[in-house]
Every structure is written in structure tokens, then in C-alpha cells.
Design an enzyme around this catalytic site. Structure first.
Site, PDB file in Angstrom:
ATOM      1  N   LYS A 222      -7.051  -0.805  11.642  1.00 37.95           N
ATOM      2  CA  LYS A 222      -6.518  -1.238  10.335  1.00 37.95           C
ATOM      3  C   LYS A 222      -5.287  -0.394   9.994  1.00 37.95           C
ATOM      4  O   LYS A 222      -4.267  -0.913   9.523  1.00 37.95           O
ATOM      5  CB  LYS A 222      -7.597  -1.097   9.253  1.00 37.95           C
ATOM      6  CG  LYS A 222      -7.202  -1.658   7.891  1.00 37.95           C
ATOM      7  CD  LYS A 222      -6.443  -0.681   7.021  1.00 37.95           C
ATOM      8  CE  LYS A 222      -6.090  -1.293   5.674  1.00 37.95           C
ATOM      9  NZ  LYS A 222      -5.179  -0.452   4.886  1.00 37.95           N
TER      10      LYS A 222
ATOM     11  N   HIS B 139      -2.549  10.980   0.281  1.00 41.14           N
ATOM     12  CA  HIS B 139      -2.701   9.627  -0.225  1.00 41.14           C
ATOM     13  C   HIS B 139      -2.704   9.604  -1.752  1.00 41.14           C
ATOM     14  O   HIS B 139      -2.031   8.789  -2.376  1.00 41.14           O
ATOM     15  CB  HIS B 139      -4.000   9.049   0.313  1.00 41.14           C
ATOM     16  CG  HIS B 139      -4.100   7.574   0.156  1.00 41.14           C
ATOM     17  ND1 HIS B 139      -3.482   6.706   1.007  1.00 41.14           N
ATOM     18  CD2 HIS B 139      -4.720   6.824  -0.775  1.00 41.14           C
ATOM     19  CE1 HIS B 139      -3.720   5.473   0.626  1.00 41.14           C
ATOM     20  NE2 HIS B 139      -4.471   5.515  -0.458  1.00 41.14           N
TER      21      HIS B 139
ATOM     22  N   GLU C  26       0.836  -1.218   0.000  1.00 44.90           N
ATOM     23  CA  GLU C  26       0.000   0.000   0.000  1.00 44.90           C
ATOM     24  C   GLU C  26       0.862   1.256   0.000  1.00 44.90           C
ATOM     25  O   GLU C  26       1.712   1.431   0.878  1.00 44.90           O
ATOM     26  CB  GLU C  26      -0.927  -0.015   1.236  1.00 44.90           C
ATOM     27  CG  GLU C  26      -1.888   1.156   1.265  1.00 44.90           C
ATOM     28  CD  GLU C  26      -2.891   1.088   2.416  1.00 44.90           C
ATOM     29  OE1 GLU C  26      -3.214  -0.024   2.881  1.00 44.90           O
ATOM     30  OE2 GLU C  26      -3.337   2.154   2.848  1.00 44.90           O
TER      31      GLU C  26
ATOM     32  N   ASP D 209       4.641 -14.350  11.579  1.00 45.26           N
ATOM     33  CA  ASP D 209       3.342 -14.821  11.101  1.00 45.26           C
ATOM     34  C   ASP D 209       2.295 -13.715  11.301  1.00 45.26           C
ATOM     35  O   ASP D 209       1.770 -13.536  12.401  1.00 45.26           O
ATOM     36  CB  ASP D 209       2.985 -16.086  11.899  1.00 45.26           C
ATOM     37  CG  ASP D 209       1.661 -16.694  11.495  1.00 45.26           C
ATOM     38  OD1 ASP D 209       0.861 -16.012  10.833  1.00 45.26           O
ATOM     39  OD2 ASP D 209       1.420 -17.856  11.865  1.00 45.26           O
TER      40      ASP D 209
HETATM   41  C1  MEV Z   1      -5.686   3.360   5.301  1.00 40.15           C
HETATM   42  O1  MEV Z   1      -4.940   2.220   4.890  1.00 40.15           O
HETATM   43  C2  MEV Z   1      -5.636   3.502   6.805  1.00 40.15           C
HETATM   44  C3  MEV Z   1      -6.506   4.628   7.385  1.00 40.15           C
HETATM   45  O2  MEV Z   1      -7.849   4.495   6.930  1.00 40.15           O
HETATM   46  C4  MEV Z   1      -6.428   4.504   8.877  1.00 40.15           C
HETATM   47  C5  MEV Z   1      -7.380   5.393   9.635  1.00 40.15           C
HETATM   48  O3  MEV Z   1      -8.451   5.772   9.114  1.00 40.15           O
HETATM   49  O4  MEV Z   1      -7.059   5.682  10.804  1.00 40.15           O
HETATM   50  C6  MEV Z   1      -6.033   5.991   6.920  1.00 40.15           C
END
Ligand code: MEV
Length: 442
Positions: free
Chosen positions: A280, A393, A85, A296
Site C-alpha cells: 500500500k 506523519h 494523503e 488508469d
Molecule cells: C501509509 O500510507 C503507508 C505505510 O503504512 C506503508 C508501510 O507501512 O510500509 C506507512
């Protein structure tokens, strides 16, 4: 519809590729050239990779990047990250640099306990089972001596063994619950070998126990396996600074920025939908280092998310507060990691990653990985509560889009410059690229 194939695993790699090509792509030569294009020219190295798994056809590359400037407990680290990513490595590097001039990251390993269980059904008097367990506990441990001797030399071993009555959750269900220390190994093989030995001993000893009735002797062992839920194998990583040191971020005062960060964490604590995305982002950092160091990541993921739900509702793994004008931001996360055994001694890039990290112990690696998770969360929240994530991003994504469009190096240079001060949405990048191709300028 293809028909089932017998003996697929016995075919050579080339024969497997031919079968896949014939069966699923009408013998398209592209299949073979695509898969073989990713074979390593060094045959020994390729063989090493072939043997990591079964039915290997090719290699699946992930970029390996590095995020420098991580000051952790006053030592500087550059952290290798394997991830597909865009933005993740940039975000980690940005957070590292930000905190490097504000005291850096402080870490503490709160526990290193691993867990495994023998799951069995017993129909009879639980009190008798308890007495039986007291009787066999030393036998269970003695039977494992050949397995534990080496681990004990390295400072690990079996720390406790108990009988757990789980009949209120499931009729007749009991566990032998074992706690392990596995030193610098992740320890899965060691733990599972001990558990299987416990099961063997249990099955051997039950029929010999005179107090058991015939029904009680029909005790049934179902399985023996480690648990990836490791709530006592936890590490804490923290950053903190006076709110004044956060001055000027996105034109806001340090206090306002700090308050927004605290609010963002409070939302992730209160709202599971947000908590999942929040965590995430943390896993973007954690998984990337876990993969680069040959650990792992599925085990880590499963354990981390169970931990995030340990209080009954899925919640944030990070915490934030402002006390007496000092902003603190920290993570507590369970990480069962190893720096010896498994892929760590096999995969050349894993070995390299561990040497860049100065050959860490498992505990030090836990600290580094937790820092990567915290840094990632800081960077994500920093963007989210200020400019939003799309600006940064999409800029990172710009190169991906341009590569997909087949832009030349010169075109990329022109378009990156063009999007320096504006948001690079997908459609705008495509139309700008087409205009550049057509007119030779923007
Ligand atoms: C994207 O891979 C991760 C985010 O969505 C995490 C978040 O919203 O805190 C930017």
C-alpha cells in the site's frame, strides 16, 4: 426514500444539481453553492472536465505536488504527484535526496507485453478446435489489418495469437489469447477493438468449417476484453550503496540499518498482512504519479496486486539484500502505462505533468513510476525501522488538523513551532489550539 428517476442523464447540469438538492438535502441551498463553488470560471475548461464522465455535477480536487531531486539513470527528474494523503510527497522527496547523493536510481524495463482474450465455450473435439484455430489464425490477423496498420507504424501490433484450452479450470472453456505491443499508448482501445474483431471473425468462420459437427458449430463467444494482469509488462528499479554510506541514520551503524531494512522486507515477503500494508505504501507513490500523468490507476492497482500474489501467496513487491557489504533495494512491478492517447492529450495538468517529466515514452514513464514506488517504500521502511512513522506523519498531519480547527496563519505558525520537537497527536493539537485561543499563548 427517494423514488427512481427516469431520464436523469438528459437533464442539464443545473437541473441535476436541483434534483439532487431537492431529493437528498431538502433543497438546502448549500448543496448548490458547494457544488458550483468548484466549477472552473473558464467555461471551456469546465466543459472539458464535464465531458470526461457522465452526470458531472462538479469537480473533485486532488492536490498536485512535486517531488524534486530524483536522479534516475543519471538524469534528474522532478516527479509530479496527485494525492490527498499528507507525508507522501515529503517522503518521496526525502528518499530522492537521500539516494541522489548515493548514485541515484537505476531502472530497466523487462517487458512491455499487453494481453487480451476472447473467452468462449466449445463443446466438442479439442483436436478439431486446434485444427480450426490453425486454419483461422491468418484470417483473424488479416481481418485486423485496418486496426493494426497504424499501431504497426508506431512499432506496436499483435505479437502472438494462441488457442488456450482452459477446460481443466472450467468445463468447455477456451480462450484466444493474444499478446500485443502498444508502443507509447496504454492500448486499451486498440486491444479491445482487435479482440472484438477476432470474436466477429470467429463467429463468422465457425459455421463455415466443414469438419465441425452441428454441436461444435454452436461454439459460444462470451466476451472479448484485455487483461489488466500484465506479468510481462514489468519494470525494475534499484538503489544500492555500500553499507557504510548508510552510516548515522538514527544513530545506528550503516550495517545495522541495512540489516533492519532487509528484515523489514523479509517480513513483508513472509506475512501477507504486512505485505498488503507494505505494498500500500508503494502504491502511495505509484498511484500519485499514475494519476498525475492521466493513467488508469485502477488498472495499475489490479495488475500490481495480482502480480504480488503470482507465486501463490500475496507478497512484497520490493526486495532487499546485503551482498559483499553492498546494500541493494529494488522493486519489480507490472505497469501498463501510456503517454499518448486517453487523458494524456486532454487534461491540461496531465499534459503539464508529462512535460515536467520531459515528455517521456511509455517505457520511461514505467521507470519513473516504479522509482516513485521504490522511493516511497524506502522512506516508509526507513521510518518504520527507526523512529516509527507517527512522528513524521503527525507533523505533516498537524496542518490538516489546524485547518480543520480553523486556525489562523499566525496560530498555525505558533503551533507548528510548538510541535517542532514533540509528537503532534490529534488530542494534543486540539488542546494546545484551544489553550492558544483562550490565553493568547502556549
Ligand atoms: C501509509 O500510507 C503507508 C505505510 O503504512 C506503508 C508501510 O507501512 O510500509 C506507512
Amino acid at each position: 426514500m427517494s423514488t427512481p428517476i427516469q431520464g436523469f442523464s438528459k437533464l442539464s447540469k443545473e437541473e441535476k444539481i436541483d434534483w439532487v438538492s431537492q431529493t437528498f438535502t431538502q433543497g438546502d441551498p448549500e448543496t448548490k453553492s458547494l457544488l458550483t463553488q468548484y466549477w472552473h470560471e473558464d467555461k471551456e475548461l469546465q466543459k472539458l472536465h464535464d465531458e470526461f464522465i457522465e452526470n458531472t455535477l462538479s469537480n473533485f480536487y486532488l492536490p498536485l505536488g512535486i517531488a524534486p531531486n530524483f536522479l534516475i539513470n543519471n538524469s534528474l527528474y522532478a516527479i509530479p504527484m496527485a494525492i490527498e494523503e499528507s507525508s507522501v510527497v515529503a517522503a518521496a522527496s526525502k528518499a530522492a535526496k537521500f539516494w541522489e547523493s548515493r548514485g541515484g536510481f537505476k531502472t530497466e524495463v523487462l517487458g512491455t507485453e499487453k494481453i487480451g482474450q476472447v473467452h468462449f465455450f466449445f463443446q466438442g473435439d479439442p483436436e478439431k478446435l486446434k485444427s480450426f484455430f490453425t486454419h483461422i489464425k491468418p484470417i483473424l490477423l488479416a481481418d485486423c489489418v485496418s486496426l493494426t496498420a497504424n499501431m504497426e507504424k508506431r512499432g506496436g501490433g499483435i505479437s502472438s495469437l494462441s488457442l488456450r484450452d482452459k477446460t481443466s479450470d472450467l468445463a468447455h472453456y477456451f480462450q484466444i489469447h493474444a499478446v500485443f505491443q502498444t508502443a507509447d499508448a496504454m492500448g486499451a482501445n486498440f486491444i479491445n477493438s482487435c479482440l472484438e474483431q477476432f470474436a466477429t471473425t470467429l463467429k463468422r468462420e465457425v459455421p463455415l468449417y466443414a469438419d465441425f459437427t452441428e454441436e461444435e458449430k454452436s461454439l459460444e463467444v462470451v466476451m472479448s476484453i484485455l487483461s489488466n494482469y500484465v506479468p510481462n509488462c514489468v519494470v525494475k528499479a534499484t538503489v544500492s550503496c555500500p553499507v557504510e554510506d548508510l552510516e548515522g541514520i538514527d544513530g545506528a551503524s550503516g550495517r545495522v540499518f541495512a540489516q533492519k531494512m532487509v528484515q523489514a522486507v523479509a517480513i513483508a515477503k513472509a506475512a501477507p498482512h504486512r505485505a498488503v500494508t507494505h505494498n500500500k505504501g508503494i502504491m502511495n507513490g505509484i498511484d500519485a504519479v499514475v494519476i498525475a500523468t492521466g493513467n488508469d490507476f485502477r488498472a495499475v492497482e489490479a495488475g500490481v496486486h495480482a502480480y504480488a500474489a503470482k507465486d501463490g501467496q500475496y507478497s512484497s513487491l520490493t526486495h532487499a539484500e546485503i551482498v559483499d557489504g553492498v546494500f541493494s533495494f529494488w522493486i519489480e512491478v507490472p505497469l501498463a502505462l501510456g503517454t499518448v492517447g486517453g487523458l494524456t492529450n486532454l487534461h491540461p495538468l496531465v499534459k503539464w505533468s508529462l512535460s515536467v517529466l520531459q515528455k517521456p515514452s511509455a517505457e520511461r514513464l514505467m521507470e519513473i513510476v516504479a522509482v516513485a514506488g521504490l522511493a516511497q517504500n524506502f522512506a516508509a521502511l526507513h521510518s518504520l525501522v527507526t523512529s516509527g512513522i507517527q512522528k513524521g506523519h503527525m507533523k505533516m498531519h498537524l496542518l490538516n488538523i489546524l485547518n480543520q480547527l480553523g486556525a489562523t496563519a499566525k496560530e498555525k505558525e505558533q503551533l507548528v513551532a510548538y510541535f517542532k520537537d514533540q509528537t503532534a497527536t490529534h488530542s494534543l493539537v486540539v488542546s494546545s489550539f484551544e489553550a492558544l485561543r483562550k490565553n493568547g499563548r502556549l
